[in-house]
Design a protein around this motif. Structure first.
Motif: not given
Length: 493
Positions: A143-160
């Motif tokens: 998910s990191a490439p889709f959120y350049p310059g910031c940390d991806p949301p925890q909800a996105v990380i957990k769902c993925l």
């Protein structure tokens, strides 16, 4: 068909006494097919060991070692220890040719109680939480490439991460061959990024980038506590060296392929780990490496730019490959524990069409998804990780014990007795090191959790109360028909 086979087996299950089914070195009849060859075995070892650790957190070893020289030495020594431990497991695996890793060896040497405590701890804590961490690492990189310059949301990380668990569980439930083919592909993919990093490091060394290796032992921390913790973190990155013992029954010619896979696979990982760390130090000082959040990404940004996107992509492949190997092998532990009556009987059933332990794999996936819900699983891993070496040490000690108590067992591989003695002593040091250097209540809680398995064993395995069986039998019958699974001893057409 499923209902009929369940009734057929019901009388036999009630008569089956605790631990008797495993007190022979001959494997039980199952429907698991021998589909894993030498190449797949090597890929299983390499693919499971090389996960996110070497790409994300080698700084933990450096932080405890204090300098480049001791750090590289510890990485190599951890590989040697993993190889010695795996050779002990090779003798055990060819002497007792049953899947399930440490479980059947503890059963054979010490009886059902230590084996049950191992399965209790592994199935409910160490393996699903480790699987969850690997999938969360995959989700962060993916998910990191889709959120350049910031940390991806925890909800996105957990769902993925949950989606990755579902896909891996589904693949391994559908086909043994599909699971091994996926493992071979992902292992090849991760070896590509490993090769890129190693070759880049060699090129930089040839260009004279050696200043970070000057006085490499300066400022090193030579103490038992710091070295113990450094080894502890290094061995965590090597965790998975025993994974092939979980699928012994599915190995083609295990007497040959099990030791060969170990002798080839683990030294290969060791060489890769040392060379990768050398590559890191060609572009980063010790201070810069310690400050990096993701060492491989920092390396890629400095060396591979503008193609640095390759690193997070292939690290994602690496982590998902490690997760697939973990699921493939841990599902067999659930299956063997269910087969011996130490877990729900349904977990030992085999898919009629797919010939895979589908209920066990699905159970493992469900438990893992539960573990991705809490906010900080890393803390849970730290609290329970030393429990892994309790059982590693106990299993290797079982090899020593059976040299005297089970002399009649055939040993196609017989290693020198000094090897299991050394591994047992090191295991004791690894268990005691974190308790002595940084005592916390969490270690006591971990021990209490392991011992709480005794209560479960007495109530549900030893005494075999009738009311749990009355509740579980209709559920088992309907799930058996729904999933089209049968007991492992049952012959299918």
């Amino acid at each position: 068909m499923g209902e009929e086979s369940l009734r057929k087996r019901k009388g036999e299950d009630n008569k089956k006494e605790d631990g008797q089914s495993i007190q022979s070195h001959e494997p039980q009849t199952t429907n698991l097919q021998k589909q894993v060859g030498l190449i797949s075995g090597i890929c299983m070892i390499v693919g499971t060991i090389i996960g996110s650790g070497i790409f994300v957190s080698p700084k933990s070893v450096l932080a405890n070692a204090g300098a480049v020289g001791p750090c590289l030495t510890i990485w190599a020594a951890c590989g040697v220890l993993a190889t010695l431990g795996a050779l002990c497991f090779a003798e055990l695996g060819t002497m007792i040719t049953k899947s399930g890793g440490e479980y059947p060896y503890l059963m054979e040497a010490f009886g059902p109680i230590p084996a049950f405590l191992f399965s209790w701890t592994s199935l409910l804590v160490t393996k699903p939480s480790s699987f969850a961490i690997i999938c969360l690492s995959f989700a962060e990189y993916a998910s990191a490439p889709f959120y350049p310059g910031c940390d991806p949301p925890q909800a996105v990380i957990k769902c993925l991460a949950a989606a990755a668990i579902v896909v891996i569980t589904t693949v391994n439930s559908l086909s043994v061959n599909l699971g091994t083919y996926l493992q071979n592909f992902l292992t090849a993919a991760k070896m590509i990024i490993v090769t890129i990093i190693i070759v880049s490091g060699i090129v930089l060394l040839a260009q004279g980038k050696t200043e970070n290796f000057e006085d490499s032992f300066k400022d090193s921390k030579i103490s038992i506590s710091s070295l113990g913790l450094a080894f502890y973190n290094g061995l965590w990155a090597y965790d998975g060296w025993n994974q092939l013992n979980y699928i012994t029954e599915e190995l083609k010619n295990p007497y040959r392929n099990l030791p060969l896979s170990i002798i080839i696979g683990i030294p290969l990982v060791t060489v890769c780990y040392v060379l990768i760390n050398i590559s890191y130090f060609t572009v980063m000082t010790s201070t810069e490496l310690l400050q990096s959040q993701a060492v491989a990404v920092t390396f890629g940004d400095r060396v591979l730019y503008p193609a640095s996107w390759i690193v997070p992509l292939f690290v994602a492949f690496s982590t998902i490959g490690s997760a697939n190997g973990s699921c493939f092998t841990a599902g067999r532990l659930v299956y063997v524990a269910g087969r011996e009556g130490h877990m729900l009987k349904l977990l030992s059933y085999i898919s009629v069409k797919r010939l895979t332990p589908a209920p066990a794999i699905i159970f493992y996936g469900v438990i893992t998804i539960i573990y991705i819900i809490p906010g900080d699983i890393n803390a849970l891993i730290n609290y329970f990780s030393f429990a892994v070496w309790i059982f590693y040490g106990l299993t290797v000690f079982a090899l020593i014990v059976m040299r005297f108590t089970r002399k009649e067992l055939r040993r196609p591989i017989r290693i020198p007795i000094i090897i299991p003695v050394v591994v047992t002593l090191v295991s004791i040091l690894l268990v005691l090191a974190p308790i002595i250097t940084a005592p916390e209540w969490a270690y006591l809680y971990c021990v209490l959790f392991i011992l709480s398995g005794l209560i479960v064993y007495v109530l549900f395995v030893h005494c075999k109360f009738n009311w749990p069986q009355k509740i579980s039998e209709p559920i088992t019958m309907h799930l058996q028909m729904l999933m089209e699974v049968v007991p492992p001893e049952e012959e299918t057409e």
